[in-house]
Design a protein around this motif. Structure first.
Motif, short mmCIF file in Angstrom:
data_model
loop_
_atom_site.label_atom_id
_atom_site.label_comp_id
_atom_site.label_asym_id
_atom_site.label_seq_id
_atom_site.Cartn_x
_atom_site.Cartn_y
_atom_site.Cartn_z
N ALA A 139 -13.68 0.62 -1.46
CA ALA A 139 -12.36 0.52 -0.82
C ALA A 139 -11.85 -0.92 -0.90
O ALA A 139 -10.68 -1.15 -1.17
CB ALA A 139 -12.45 0.98 0.63
N LEU A 150 -2.04 3.15 8.54
CA LEU A 150 -1.53 2.01 7.76
C LEU A 150 -0.17 1.55 8.30
O LEU A 150 0.06 0.35 8.44
CB LEU A 150 -1.42 2.38 6.28
N PHE A 194 -8.73 -3.57 9.84
CA PHE A 194 -9.40 -3.23 8.59
C PHE A 194 -10.91 -3.38 8.72
O PHE A 194 -11.68 -2.51 8.31
CB PHE A 194 -8.86 -4.11 7.46
N HIS A 216 -14.79 -0.55 6.06
CA HIS A 216 -14.48 -0.01 4.74
C HIS A 216 -15.61 -0.29 3.74
O HIS A 216 -16.28 -1.31 3.81
CB HIS A 216 -13.17 -0.62 4.21
N VAL A 259 0.82 -1.22 0.00
CA VAL A 259 0.00 0.00 0.00
C VAL A 259 0.86 1.27 0.00
O VAL A 259 0.35 2.36 0.28
CB VAL A 259 -0.97 0.00 1.21
N ASP A 289 -1.55 8.17 6.78
CA ASP A 289 -0.57 7.10 6.60
C ASP A 289 -0.19 6.42 7.92
O ASP A 289 0.18 5.26 7.94
CB ASP A 289 0.66 7.60 5.87
N ASP A 329 -2.93 8.95 -0.01
CA ASP A 329 -4.36 9.08 -0.33
C ASP A 329 -5.28 8.45 0.71
O ASP A 329 -6.50 8.64 0.64
CB ASP A 329 -4.64 8.44 -1.70
N HIS A 330 -4.73 7.72 1.66
CA HIS A 330 -5.58 7.03 2.63
C HIS A 330 -6.33 8.05 3.49
O HIS A 330 -5.71 8.91 4.11
CB HIS A 330 -4.73 6.11 3.52
N PHE A 359 -0.46 4.15 -1.83
CA PHE A 359 -1.76 4.61 -1.33
C PHE A 359 -1.65 5.40 -0.02
O PHE A 359 -2.61 6.02 0.41
CB PHE A 359 -2.68 3.40 -1.13
N LEU A 360 -0.46 5.42 0.59
CA LEU A 360 -0.30 6.06 1.90
C LEU A 360 -0.79 7.51 1.90
O LEU A 360 -1.50 7.93 2.82
CB LEU A 360 1.16 6.01 2.35
N TYR A 389 -3.28 -3.47 -5.28
CA TYR A 389 -2.12 -3.47 -4.39
C TYR A 389 -1.71 -4.88 -3.97
O TYR A 389 -0.77 -5.05 -3.19
CB TYR A 389 -2.42 -2.63 -3.14
N MET A 409 -8.43 -2.68 -3.32
CA MET A 409 -7.31 -3.46 -2.78
C MET A 409 -6.65 -4.34 -3.84
O MET A 409 -5.46 -4.63 -3.74
CB MET A 409 -7.79 -4.31 -1.60
#
Length: 134
Positions: free
Chosen positions: A68, A47, A59, A64, A33, A44, A39-40, A36-37, A75, A72
């Protein structure tokens, strides 16, 4: 799916725990990920704190969305060797002595058997002293 379906150990996944290289284990699958850090929505740090362990509960607890979960796939790195993930143990509170209501009642009765006569004696002496002074 983006990965080649390799099977990884938790030790192999755990070394990917920095903002420049971040992998997570969710539902038996490994995800990179790192991209994606930024944009999370949760940041970050969320995560990064989930690296090095099975992050499935983390999770799922967040709840989610389907989109979402669908995201996944891009990734995906591979599967986790579940035998390398430590088993979760259920919390067992330490053994404590059994609370015995009868012993507590017994103690209160003995205490009252001691204090009531002393109170009666004190009251009698107080009345006698009051009567003498009048």
């Amino acid at each position: 799916m983006g990965g080649d379906g390799k099977v990884l150990t938790l030790a192999q996944v755990s070394v990917h725990n920095t903002p420049k290289d971040c992998w997570l284990v969710i539902n038996g699958k490994v995800y990179d990920v790192t991209k994606f850090l930024e944009d999370h929505p949760g940041g970050d740090e969320v995560l990064l704190s989930a690296t090095g362990k099975d992050a499935t509960d983390d999770f799922q607890d967040v709840g989610h969305s389907k989109s979402a979960r669908d995201m996944m796939d891009q990734y995906y790195v591979g599967e986790i060797d579940v035998s390398t993930i430590p088993k979760k143990t259920k919390y067992k509170p330490p053994k404590q002595p059994h609370y015995n209501q009868d012993k507590t009642s017994e103690f209160i009765i003995k205490l009252l058997q001691f204090l009531v006569p002393i109170a009666i004696l004190g009251l009698a002496v107080g009345i006698r002293l009051y009567a003498k002074s009048s």
